[in-house]
Design a protein around this motif. Structure first.
Motif, PDB file in Angstrom:
ATOM      1  N   ILE A   1       0.864  -1.175   0.000  1.00 61.36           N
ATOM      2  CA  ILE A   1       0.000   0.000   0.000  1.00 61.36           C
ATOM      3  C   ILE A   1       0.901   1.225   0.000  1.00 61.36           C
ATOM      4  N   ALA A   2       0.697   2.111  -0.958  1.00 60.46           N
ATOM      5  CA  ALA A   2       1.488   3.342  -1.038  1.00 60.46           C
ATOM      6  C   ALA A   2       0.573   4.541  -0.817  1.00 60.46           C
ATOM      7  N   PHE A   3       1.095   5.536  -0.121  1.00 58.09           N
ATOM      8  CA  PHE A   3       0.343   6.767   0.080  1.00 58.09           C
ATOM      9  C   PHE A   3       1.324   7.918   0.207  1.00 58.09           C
ATOM     10  N   ALA A   4       0.821   9.128   0.005  1.00 61.53           N
ATOM     11  CA  ALA A   4       1.709  10.285  -0.035  1.00 61.53           C
ATOM     12  C   ALA A   4       1.107  11.466   0.700  1.00 61.53           C
ATOM     13  N   ASP A   5       2.026  12.268   1.252  1.00 57.42           N
ATOM     14  CA  ASP A   5       1.721  13.523   1.925  1.00 57.42           C
ATOM     15  C   ASP A   5       2.712  14.544   1.379  1.00 57.42           C
ATOM     16  N   GLY A   6       2.274  15.368   0.433  1.00 59.49           N
ATOM     17  CA  GLY A   6       3.182  16.338  -0.175  1.00 59.49           C
ATOM     18  C   GLY A   6       4.308  15.634  -0.901  1.00 59.49           C
ATOM     19  N   ARG A   7       5.549  15.848  -0.446  1.00 63.11           N
ATOM     20  CA  ARG A   7       6.718  15.209  -1.054  1.00 63.11           C
ATOM     21  C   ARG A   7       7.098  13.907  -0.354  1.00 63.11           C
ATOM     22  N   LYS A   8       6.424  13.600   0.732  1.00 64.27           N
ATOM     23  CA  LYS A   8       6.723  12.380   1.483  1.00 64.27           C
ATOM     24  C   LYS A   8       5.912  11.224   0.914  1.00 64.27           C
ATOM     25  N   LEU A   9       6.611  10.117   0.650  1.00 64.82           N
ATOM     26  CA  LEU A   9       6.009   8.936   0.058  1.00 64.82           C
ATOM     27  C   LEU A   9       6.243   7.762   1.004  1.00 64.82           C
ATOM     28  N   TYR A  10       5.187   7.018   1.292  1.00 64.74           N
ATOM     29  CA  TYR A  10       5.240   5.886   2.211  1.00 64.74           C
ATOM     30  C   TYR A  10       4.767   4.637   1.486  1.00 64.74           C
ATOM     31  N   VAL A  11       5.449   3.513   1.748  1.00 61.78           N
ATOM     32  CA  VAL A  11       4.996   2.226   1.220  1.00 61.78           C
ATOM     33  C   VAL A  11       4.922   1.260   2.396  1.00 61.78           C
ATOM     34  N   LEU A  12       3.712   0.789   2.683  1.00 58.98           N
ATOM     35  CA  LEU A  12       3.481  -0.183   3.745  1.00 58.98           C
ATOM     36  C   LEU A  12       3.547  -1.568   3.118  1.00 58.98           C
ATOM     37  N   MET A  13       4.540  -2.339   3.524  1.00 66.17           N
ATOM     38  CA  MET A  13       4.742  -3.680   2.980  1.00 66.17           C
ATOM     39  C   MET A  13       3.785  -4.662   3.660  1.00 66.17           C
ATOM     40  N   PRO A  14       3.493  -5.806   3.041  1.00 65.70           N
ATOM     41  CA  PRO A  14       2.570  -6.781   3.634  1.00 65.70           C
ATOM     42  C   PRO A  14       3.010  -7.285   5.013  1.00 65.70           C
ATOM     43  N   ASP A  15       4.316  -7.281   5.283  1.00 68.09           N
ATOM     44  CA  ASP A  15       4.798  -7.736   6.586  1.00 68.09           C
ATOM     45  C   ASP A  15       4.703  -6.659   7.665  1.00 68.09           C
ATOM     46  N   GLY A  16       4.155  -5.481   7.318  1.00 67.88           N
ATOM     47  CA  GLY A  16       3.981  -4.404   8.283  1.00 67.88           C
ATOM     48  C   GLY A  16       5.120  -3.400   8.315  1.00 67.88           C
ATOM     49  N   LYS A  17       6.222  -3.677   7.623  1.00 67.35           N
ATOM     50  CA  LYS A  17       7.338  -2.729   7.584  1.00 67.35           C
ATOM     51  C   LYS A  17       6.991  -1.561   6.676  1.00 67.35           C
ATOM     52  N   MET A  18       7.525  -0.398   7.021  1.00 68.63           N
ATOM     53  CA  MET A  18       7.260   0.819   6.267  1.00 68.63           C
ATOM     54  C   MET A  18       8.524   1.281   5.559  1.00 68.63           C
ATOM     55  N   LYS A  19       8.421   1.569   4.256  1.00 71.47           N
ATOM     56  CA  LYS A  19       9.497   2.187   3.486  1.00 71.47           C
ATOM     57  C   LYS A  19       9.104   3.644   3.285  1.00 71.47           C
ATOM     58  N   ARG A  20      10.075   4.549   3.459  1.00 66.38           N
ATOM     59  CA  ARG A  20       9.810   5.975   3.279  1.00 66.38           C
ATOM     60  C   ARG A  20      10.735   6.529   2.210  1.00 66.38           C
ATOM     61  N   TYR A  21      10.166   7.362   1.348  1.00 69.65           N
ATOM     62  CA  TYR A  21      10.919   8.002   0.278  1.00 69.65           C
ATOM     63  C   TYR A  21      10.610   9.496   0.296  1.00 69.65           C
ATOM     64  N   HIS A  22      11.447  10.258  -0.384  1.00 67.89           N
ATOM     65  CA  HIS A  22      11.242  11.695  -0.492  1.00 67.89           C
ATOM     66  C   HIS A  22      11.256  12.066  -1.976  1.00 67.89           C
ATOM     67  N   ALA A  23      10.143  12.529  -2.502  1.00 67.75           N
ATOM     68  CA  ALA A  23      10.023  12.871  -3.914  1.00 67.75           C
ATOM     69  C   ALA A  23      10.623  14.254  -4.186  1.00 67.75           C
ATOM     70  N   LYS A  24      10.941  14.503  -5.464  1.00 64.59           N
ATOM     71  CA  LYS A  24      11.492  15.794  -5.882  1.00 64.59           C
ATOM     72  C   LYS A  24      10.527  16.946  -5.629  1.00 64.59           C
ATOM     73  N   SER A  25       9.247  16.694  -5.821  1.00 67.23           N
ATOM     74  CA  SER A  25       8.211  17.697  -5.591  1.00 67.23           C
ATOM     75  C   SER A  25       6.935  16.969  -5.169  1.00 67.23           C
ATOM     76  N   GLN A  26       5.887  17.725  -4.926  1.00 68.33           N
ATOM     77  CA  GLN A  26       4.651  17.131  -4.426  1.00 68.33           C
ATOM     78  C   GLN A  26       4.140  16.033  -5.345  1.00 68.33           C
ATOM     79  N   VAL A  27       3.720  14.933  -4.744  1.00 71.34           N
ATOM     80  CA  VAL A  27       3.201  13.779  -5.483  1.00 71.34           C
ATOM     81  C   VAL A  27       1.807  14.112  -6.015  1.00 71.34           C
ATOM     82  N   GLY A  28       1.631  13.931  -7.330  1.00 75.86           N
ATOM     83  CA  GLY A  28       0.349  14.220  -7.962  1.00 75.86           C
ATOM     84  C   GLY A  28      -0.471  12.983  -8.251  1.00 75.86           C
ATOM     85  N   GLY A  29       0.149  11.818  -8.228  1.00 72.64           N
ATOM     86  CA  GLY A  29      -0.540  10.564  -8.486  1.00 72.64           C
ATOM     87  C   GLY A  29       0.370   9.393  -8.174  1.00 72.64           C
ATOM     88  N   LEU A  30      -0.210   8.224  -7.931  1.00 72.84           N
ATOM     89  CA  LEU A  30       0.518   7.000  -7.579  1.00 72.84           C
ATOM     90  C   LEU A  30      -0.032   5.831  -8.378  1.00 72.84           C
TER      91      LEU A  30
END
Length: 181
Positions: free
Chosen positions: A80-109
């Motif tokens: 499951i992926a979701f975004a807040d501005g430039r912050k991008l989160y990916v929740l893996m099936p095992d419950g671990k969270m991956k965090r990324y930082h986009a160049k600019s605000q995320v407009g779509g996933l």
């Protein structure tokens, strides 16, 4: 299922039956089906991602006060992926969270249909993250302008974004050659 601006999730049946459930303290800003298709995932301006099933069961998957989560998508393999501005989160099936930082605000996933690539649209193009791997840097697909909705072709050979300028922009995913329409 419908995510409403008042923070409620509404499930409506074919016979006209309805069930409304409180999911967010504020507006639901984005929603999608969960990976198994049996519940609705919603994101809100309260910093929460909530999974709600038609029977009324709810679980909070993410809760971080002060976040304004306005994009969400889910993959068939359970991510499951979701975004807040430039912050991008990916929740893996095992419950671990991956965090990324986009160049600019995320407009779509959009997750690719073939695997674990996650495309985001942003100002001046799109970025593709390899989720579940050690790659930290995304592949960049650049084109000037404001890009919104993003999607993949069924074979994942093409990446497409809609643009504010009344256009579509298409990239070949393997060599990044592009076309505008």
């Amino acid at each position: 299922g419908f995510a409403l601006g008042n923070g409620e999730i509404l499930f409506a049946g074919i016979e006209g039956d309805e069930k409304s459930l409180e999911a967010h303290d504020g507006a639901c800003l984005a929603a999608c089906a969960d990976p198994d298709g049996l519940a609705l995932l919603s994101a809100g301006d309260d910093g929460r991602v909530v999974k709600t099933d038609p029977g009324g069961a709810q679980s909070v998957l993410f809760d971080e006060f002060g976040r304004f989560i306005d994009q969400i998508t889910a993959a068939d393999w359970g991510g499951i992926a979701f975004a807040d501005g430039r912050k991008l989160y990916v929740l893996m099936p095992d419950g671990k969270m991956k965090r990324y930082h986009a160049k600019s605000q995320v407009g779509g996933l959009a997750f690719s249909p073939k695997g674990r690539k996650l495309a985001i649209s942003r100002y001046n193009g799109a970025s593709v993250y390899w989720v579940g791997t050690d790659r930290e840097k995304p592949e960049e697909y650049n084109w000037n302008g404001a890009h919104g909705i993003v999607g993949w072709s069924p074979n994942a050979d093409w990446l497409v974004t809609s643009m504010q300028e009344n256009a579509l922009h298409v990239w070949r995913s393997d060599h990044k050659k592009h076309v505008r329409m």
